[in-house]
Each structure stands twice: as structure tokens, then as C-alpha cells.
Motif scaffolding. Structure first.
Motif, short mmCIF file in Angstrom:
data_model
loop_
_atom_site.label_atom_id
_atom_site.label_comp_id
_atom_site.label_asym_id
_atom_site.label_seq_id
_atom_site.Cartn_x
_atom_site.Cartn_y
_atom_site.Cartn_z
N GLY A 13 40.34 70.84 13.94
CA GLY A 13 41.53 70.22 14.49
C GLY A 13 41.18 69.34 15.65
O GLY A 13 41.71 68.26 15.81
N VAL A 14 40.28 69.81 16.51
CA VAL A 14 39.70 68.97 17.54
C VAL A 14 38.21 69.17 17.45
O VAL A 14 37.73 70.15 16.91
CB VAL A 14 40.21 69.36 18.95
CG1 VAL A 14 41.62 68.91 19.14
CG2 VAL A 14 40.09 70.85 19.17
N ALA A 15 37.46 68.23 18.01
CA ALA A 15 36.01 68.28 17.85
C ALA A 15 35.44 69.47 18.55
O ALA A 15 35.82 69.82 19.64
CB ALA A 15 35.40 67.00 18.42
N MET A 509 36.98 68.70 12.90
CA MET A 509 35.74 69.30 12.42
C MET A 509 36.05 70.67 11.84
O MET A 509 36.74 71.49 12.46
CB MET A 509 34.75 69.41 13.57
CG MET A 509 33.30 69.51 13.15
SD MET A 509 32.22 69.33 14.59
CE MET A 509 30.65 69.08 13.79
N VAL A 510 35.56 70.93 10.64
CA VAL A 510 35.67 72.25 10.02
C VAL A 510 34.25 72.75 9.81
O VAL A 510 33.46 72.12 9.10
CB VAL A 510 36.43 72.19 8.68
CG1 VAL A 510 36.51 73.59 8.07
CG2 VAL A 510 37.82 71.63 8.88
N ARG A 580 44.30 73.82 10.56
CA ARG A 580 44.23 73.37 11.97
C ARG A 580 43.82 71.91 12.04
O ARG A 580 44.42 71.11 12.79
CB ARG A 580 43.22 74.25 12.72
CG ARG A 580 43.06 73.94 14.19
CD ARG A 580 41.87 74.70 14.77
NE ARG A 580 42.05 76.14 14.66
CZ ARG A 580 41.08 77.03 14.86
NH1 ARG A 580 39.86 76.61 15.12
NH2 ARG A 580 41.32 78.32 14.76
N ALA A 581 42.80 71.54 11.26
CA ALA A 581 42.36 70.14 11.25
C ALA A 581 43.42 69.24 10.63
O ALA A 581 43.63 68.10 11.08
CB ALA A 581 41.04 70.03 10.48
N LEU A 591 33.22 67.90 7.71
CA LEU A 591 33.25 69.20 7.03
C LEU A 591 31.81 69.67 6.90
O LEU A 591 31.01 69.09 6.17
CB LEU A 591 33.90 69.07 5.65
CG LEU A 591 35.32 68.49 5.63
CD1 LEU A 591 35.79 68.26 4.20
CD2 LEU A 591 36.28 69.41 6.37
N ASP A 592 31.47 70.71 7.63
CA ASP A 592 30.09 71.20 7.69
C ASP A 592 29.98 72.52 6.94
O ASP A 592 30.30 73.58 7.47
CB ASP A 592 29.67 71.37 9.15
CG ASP A 592 28.19 71.68 9.29
OD1 ASP A 592 27.53 71.87 8.26
OD2 ASP A 592 27.69 71.74 10.43
#
Length: 675
Positions: A13-15, A509-510, A580-581, A591-592
Motif C-alpha cells: 500500500g505504501v513503499a 509494494m507487496v 492494502r496496496a 510484487l516481490d
């Protein structure tokens, strides 16, 4: 506590700082403090030193922190001075009462009608010179007994002084508490703000338990040390000055005798304290190591049990615990020697004062009340020195903790954001890597002269073996690490000229490690968009397939989950972080390895959720499962920090290069599992 840049550690949702194969190498359960050099294992923070950094410098720095409350500190000292003055005058007044009682008792024994001079002359004529000297120094009237009215008035005056002294001491204690707690409050805020300015490499090089120990154990120890010593030291120093003045007023000779013990006391305190200080440094350093091990073993307790490492874990705990016991025992024992040593010196001083004072009374140079007062003063004189000595362990322990906190505050910070940094209201999502180079260590290059251009709305998949630099690439885009060469452009603007907050606000970021915070499911989904309404939260949940399982929970979106999300499955946690993102509506999505730890059915749901999330956004997808990125617009194959291939899924398979080999290896593995 916030993580660097004021962002949460994990989730979406946030970095947030990327946690991948380069960021934090895994440590085995039996080696809590392992610090292996290499990419991603940054040693900038280092382990805590077991040697005092600068005792005097840290003490002065600690005192400078009190300057913002100089008015309260001044009031504290004034109240302490008033309290000391009244308590110091007390023994002299009580000595007057003793003289009145003794003179009344002697006067009652003498024949009425005679004068004091006649009695003294008669005693000298009888050869009783010593008794005559004593009577001559007294204020007595032959035939008159004790003047109880005068004695009562003197005692009331002494009582009033002692009560007033106690009241001033009470107010002084309240002021001390106010000063100390506000100072520690400010220090905690400095640490919190420091965390926002620390680069990711600092946290890579510090065990979590060690950092937590500095901001909890050391902070609490510093608070207690200041609380117990600040006002006491002020009072003790003022008492020494006041008592010394009264001692010289009563008898300079006795005062000089009393001062003989001071150099000896100071010498003993300095020698013993010098030996104790390194032990306190070692004590708190070992405490940090023990906390790091406990934190790691607790969070990884399932893994410890699976691999049967309970014995090794317990053995490491025993070693750290034993070291902590030894260092704590030595620190407390050595510093504890100070008080009995000074008490012994004080008792010798007491004997000298009593003997010489008795001789001075016999010669008529002093009254019994003055000797009584002086003996009290000699005790009062040695008592504050003994108190300061007894607080030596607190002072040294507190300064040792302060040094560890100051070391955190003095750690190298990330570069400041440029002034008047450009702020784009609308981000198209064009990303360009222009001759980018990066290395974790100066002599070990990881990425050299990498160039890449991603068009707005494209989905870019990054694949490659572990350690190829996939997560590092997106970490550089987020400025979790600073590049060592080249430029990274966002919509044609160099990201190094943008503020980190603005850059990361446009990025979602996920992570593979789906981090949830203590609170409700709704609060976790809205973490990246705190102003979101309940309807918007539900809409995001439906789009990412979260609503499906939330509806089955008794409390729905108000279901409270713990800080590790232990009461929801791994797949459900991952879906919540995707929601959230989604709610944060970032322009760029990272997406990691978002599906690496879930079952096939959940992976399908997550894939659908991510497809919804990627729509209209520039996306970077890091994946080991190549089947999940077939529809990517561009696939980058990385090896040793370089892009060795790029293209679509079909094109890369036709090229029969590195990507084809990876794909065939996974296909063969899948067939073997089926067989």
C-alpha cells in the motif's frame, strides 16, 4: 517505531524496505548473531562495543540534554539549596539546645547566690583547672535549673527547619521527575525520528533484538538512573559545601581533620569506579546480544523445533545468559565495594573527630553542644560522599546505556532530500534505468551499467537465480539503497532529486513476507490510505478476493489479528496485503515473490487479485514460478546483476537461452513431482 522513511516494514500500500535474497541473508537458528559479509549484510551499525566509548563525553552530552529545561533545573537547584541550608543549620540549633540543658543541669548543682566567675575561681583554687575551663565556656547561672521554655523554643525552631527542608525536598523530587521524564521523552522522539533517517543497510547489519534493546532496556535504564541520581547528586554536592562551611565556622581545626578523609575517599572511588565502568558496558552489550537471540528464537520457534535445534538454541542462550551474569555480577560487585570502603574511611574520621573534639571541650575551646553538632556535621559530610559513591553503579550503568543510545543517534544517515524537490501530481509510470551501477561493498560490484526503459502501464517480470539482484533492482528504484553510478528516472525526472516520501507515496509494494499489524482487518487494509471510508475498504477487499473469507469470520472486518497475523492463514495474509496496496492506488506496483509460500488454489486467487491490482499501473513482478508471469509485457532475465535476456514469454522460449533453461528446469521438476 517507524522504519526508514516512515514506512511500515512489510506489507503493501505504501513503499516498504524490500526483503529479498540480497537484503538480509538467512541466519541459522543456532547462530543468532551471525554477521556474514557480503551483499546485503551491511556492517555499518556493527555490534555494540564492550568498551566505554567516552564516559566523560557521554556524561557531558547527557547534561546538555537538560538545557532545554534549564529553568526547571535552576528551580531544582534552588530548592535543593534551601533544603540543604535548613538541614545544615539544624544540628547547630540542636547543639544550642544541648548546651541549654547541660548548663541548666550544672547550674542546679551549684550554690545559689554565687556568680559564674566565683565558681570558676573557686575551682581553680582547688586545682580543678579542666573543670574550671569547661564551666567558664558555658552560659550558666548557679542555682538555676534547665530553662525548658528556652529549650522548647529552640526545639520548635529546629523542627520547623526540618519540616521546611522536607517540603522543599518533596517539591524538588517532583521537579526532578518532570525534568527527567521530559528529557527521556525527547530522547525517545529523537530515536524515533532517527529511525526515519537511517538507511536500510543499518538495519541489515543489526540484529532486531539488539536495536530493540537500545530503545527499550537502555532507555528505561537511563531513565531510572537519571531519576535516582540527578536530584541526589545536586543535594549531595550542596550538602558538602554547606556542611563544610558550618564545620569551619565551629572549629577550623576539626574541619581540617575531617577533610583528611576526602582525598582518600575520592581516590578509592575513582580507582574502583574505573574498574567497574567497562563491566557495565559489557553488561548492556551482552544484554543486547541476549535479547537478539531470544527475539530470533521466539519468532522462529517453529523452525527451531522442525530442525531439532532446541538444544543448540538453549546452549547459545545459556552462554549469553552466563556472560550476562558474569558481567552483571562483576559490575555490581566492584561498584558495590565503594560504599563499604567509604563507610570505613568515614568511621575512622568519626573516631578522630570524637577524640579531638573531646580534648577541645576539656580545654574549654568548644562547648559540648558544638562538639555534638560537629559530630553530626562530620556524619553529614561523609554521608553525601558515600551516597554519591553508592550511586556510582547507577551512574556508570546509566552512562553506559546512554552511550549505546548515542551510538544509535550518531549512526550514518541516508542523504537528505534535496530542497524544493519536484512533486508530480500525476505519475504516468515511465521508469528508466540509465547506466545504473550499484555495489553493496566497494570492492564487490553487483550491478554495472544496467539500462532499461519501461513504458507506462507495462508489466515487467524479473526472473533469475537467487542472488542475481532482482530485489536489489526494485530497492534501488525505491531508494532504499542509493545507486553508485548512473540515473533512475521516473517520468523523465531523476528520482535522486525527488523526496523519498513523495517517491514512495506513488509506489505500492507487496512482499513475500506478508506483514500485518496488530489491529482489525479493516485497519490493516486501510494502512496505506488512512482516510479511506469503510465502503472503499470493502470495495478493495472484493476486488482482491479478501471479502470472500472475511465474510465467514464472526466479526468480519472488525476481526482483530495479532501483529504477526497468526490467526489468519498465509494466503489470507497475502491477500490482505494486496488489498492494502489496491486501496492505496499506487502509480507503480512492485510484487516481490507474492505467491511463493501459498497453495495452488490460493495462488490462483492471488493471481486474480494481482491482475486486478496491476490494471493501468506500471508493475514490476519478481517471481521464481515462471508460470505466473507468462502474460507479462516484458520479462527480464538477470544473472550476477546484469540483464542477460529480455522479451516476452514466447520470444524468450524461442531464443532457447537462459529463460528457456529456467523454464524447462521448472517444467521438468513439475513433471518429476507428478511422476
Amino acid at each position: 517505531m517507524s522504519t526508514p522513511g516512515g514506512t511500515p516494514r512489510g506489507g503493501a500500500g505504501v513503499a516498504t524496505p524490500g526483503v529479498g535474497e540480497r537484503a538480509v541473508p538467512a541466519r541459522s537458528p543456532g547462530t543468532a548473531q551471525a554477521t556474514q559479509p557480503g551483499p546485503g549484510r551491511m556492517m555499518a551499525g556493527g555490534m555494540p562495543a564492550e568498551k566505554s566509548l567516552d564516559f566523560k563525553g557521554s556524561s557531558r552530552r547527557l547534561l546538555r540534554m537538560l538545557l532545554p529545561r534549564r529553568a526547571a533545573v535552576a528551580g531544582l537547584m534552588v530548592l535543593g539549596a534551601l533544603s540543604v541550608v535548613m538541614s545544615v543549620v539544624g544540628p547547630k540549633i540542636l547543639g544550642e539546645a544541648t548546651d541549654l540543658i547541660f548548663a541548666g543541669w550544672i547550674g542546679k548543682q551549684l550554690p545559689a547566690g554565687s556568680t559564674q566567675a566565683e565558681v570558676v575561681a573557686q575551682l581553680r583554687a582547688q586545682g580543678k583547672g579542666t573543670q574550671a575551663d569547661i564551666f567558664a565556656a558555658m552560659d550558666l547561672t548557679p542555682g538555676h535549673g534547665i530553662d525548658f521554655h528556652a529549650v522548647g523554643m529552640v526545639l520548635l525552631l529546629a523542627l520547623g527547619l526540618y519540616v521546611a527542608s522536607s517540603l522543599f525536598t518533596l517539591v524538588q523530587g517532583r521537579l526532578t521527575t518532570t525534568v527527567v521524564q521530559h528529557t527521556v521523552y525527547d530522547l525517545r522522539e529523537q530515536v524515533e525520528n532517527k529511525f526515519a533517517r537511517l538507511p536500510l543497510r543499518y538495519f541489515d547489519g543489526q540484529p532486531q533484538g539488539e536495536v530493540l534493546s537500545r530503545v527499550t532496556n537502555d532507555m528505561d535504564n537511563l531513565s531510572q538512573s537519571l531519576q535516582q541520581t540527578l536530584s541526589q547528586i545536586v543535594t549531595s554536592l550542596l550538602t558538602v559545601v554547606g556542611v563544610l562551611g558550618m564545620m569551619f565556622f565551629i572549629s577550623p581545626l576539626l574541619a581540617l581533620i575531617a577533610l583528611v578523609s576526602v582525598p582518600l575517599s575520592v581516590y578509592a572511588s575513582a580507582k574502583i569506579g574505573k574498574r567497574a565502568q567497562p563491566k557495565f558496558i559489557q553488561q548492556w552489550a551482552t544484554t543486547g546480544k541476549l535479547n537478539g537471540h531470544i527475539e530470533e528464537m521466539y519468532t522462529g520457534h517453529a523452525l527451531v523445533k522442525v530442525f531439532g535445534r532446541q538444544h543448540e538454541s538453549a546452549e547459545i542462550f545459556r552462554e549469553h545468559n552466563e556472560k550476562l551474569f558474569e558481567s552483571s555480577f562483576r559490575a555490581q560487585f566492584i561498584s558495590g565495594i565503594i560504599q563499604p570502603t567509604l563507610m570505613f574511611v568515614g568511621n575512622l574520621n568519626y573516631v578522630l573527630v570524637a577524640v579531638v573534639g573531646g580534648l577541645r571541650v576539656a580545654s574549654g575551646s568548644l562547648s559540648i553542644g558544638d562538639v555534638q553538632a560537629f559530630i553530626q556535621y562530620s556524619r553529614q559530610f561523609s554521608m553525601p560522599i558515600t551516597q554519591v559513591a553508592s550511586m556510582a553503579n547507577l551512574l556508570q550503568s546509566g552512562v553506559a546505556s546512554a552511550e549505546r543510545i548515542f551510538a544509535l543517534l550518531d549512526a550514518d544517515e541516508q542523504s537528505e532530500d534535496p530542497d524544493n524537490a519536484p512533486r508530480a501530481k500525476v505519475v504516468r509510470g515511465e521508469v528508466e534505468f540509465d547506466e545504473v551501477s550499484f555495489r553493496y561493498e566497494p570492492d564487490r560490484p553487483l550491478i554495472d551499467h544496467l539500462s532499461l526503459k519501461v513504458q507506462p502501464g507495462q508489466t515487467v517480470a524479473i526472473v533469475g537465480p537467487t542472488g542475481a539482484g532482482k530485489t536489489t533492482l526494485v530497492n534501488l528504484l525505491m531508494r532504499f539503497y542509493e545507486i553508485t553510478g548512473g540515473r533512475i528516472l521516473l517520468d523523465g525526472v531523476d528520482v535522486s532529486t525527488m523526496s523519498r516520501e513523495d517517491l514512495r507515496a506513488k509506489t505500492g509494494m507487496v512482499l513475500q513476507d506478508a506483514w500485518l499489524f496488530g489491529g482489525t482487518i479493516a485497519e490493516n487494509i486501510a494502512y496505506g490510505a488512512p482516510d479511506a471510508t469503510h465502503e472503499q475498504i470493502v470495495e478493495a477487499a472484493k476486488a482482491t478476493h479478501v471479502d470472500r473469507f472475511v465474510r465467514t469470520l464472526p466479526d468480519g472486518y472488525d476481526t482483530v489479528i495479532d501483529d504477526e497475523g497468526g490467526n489468519v492463514s498465509a494466503g489470507e495474509k497475502q491477500l490482505i496485503t494486496i488489498a492494502r496496496a489496491f486501496l492505496a492506488e499506487p502509480a507503480i506496483l512492485i510484487l516481490d515473490e507474492a505467491t511463493s509460500s501459498v497453495d495452488t488454489r490460493t495462488e490462483v486467487l492471488i493471481q486474480h487479485a494481482m491482475n486486478s491490482l496491476r490494471t493501468g499501473r506500471t508493475s514490476f513482478v519478481i517471481a521464481h514460478r515462471l508460470s505466473t508471469i507468462r502474460d507479462a509485457d516484458l520479462i527480464l532475465v538477470m544473472e550476477s546483476g546484469s540483464i542477460v535476456e529480455q522479451g516476452t514469454h514466447d520470444d524468450l522460449l524461442k531464443a532457447e537461452g537462459a529463460y528457456a533453461r529456467l523454464y524447462q528446469a521448472q517444467f521438468a521438476e513439475a513433471m518429476a513431482e507428478v511422476d
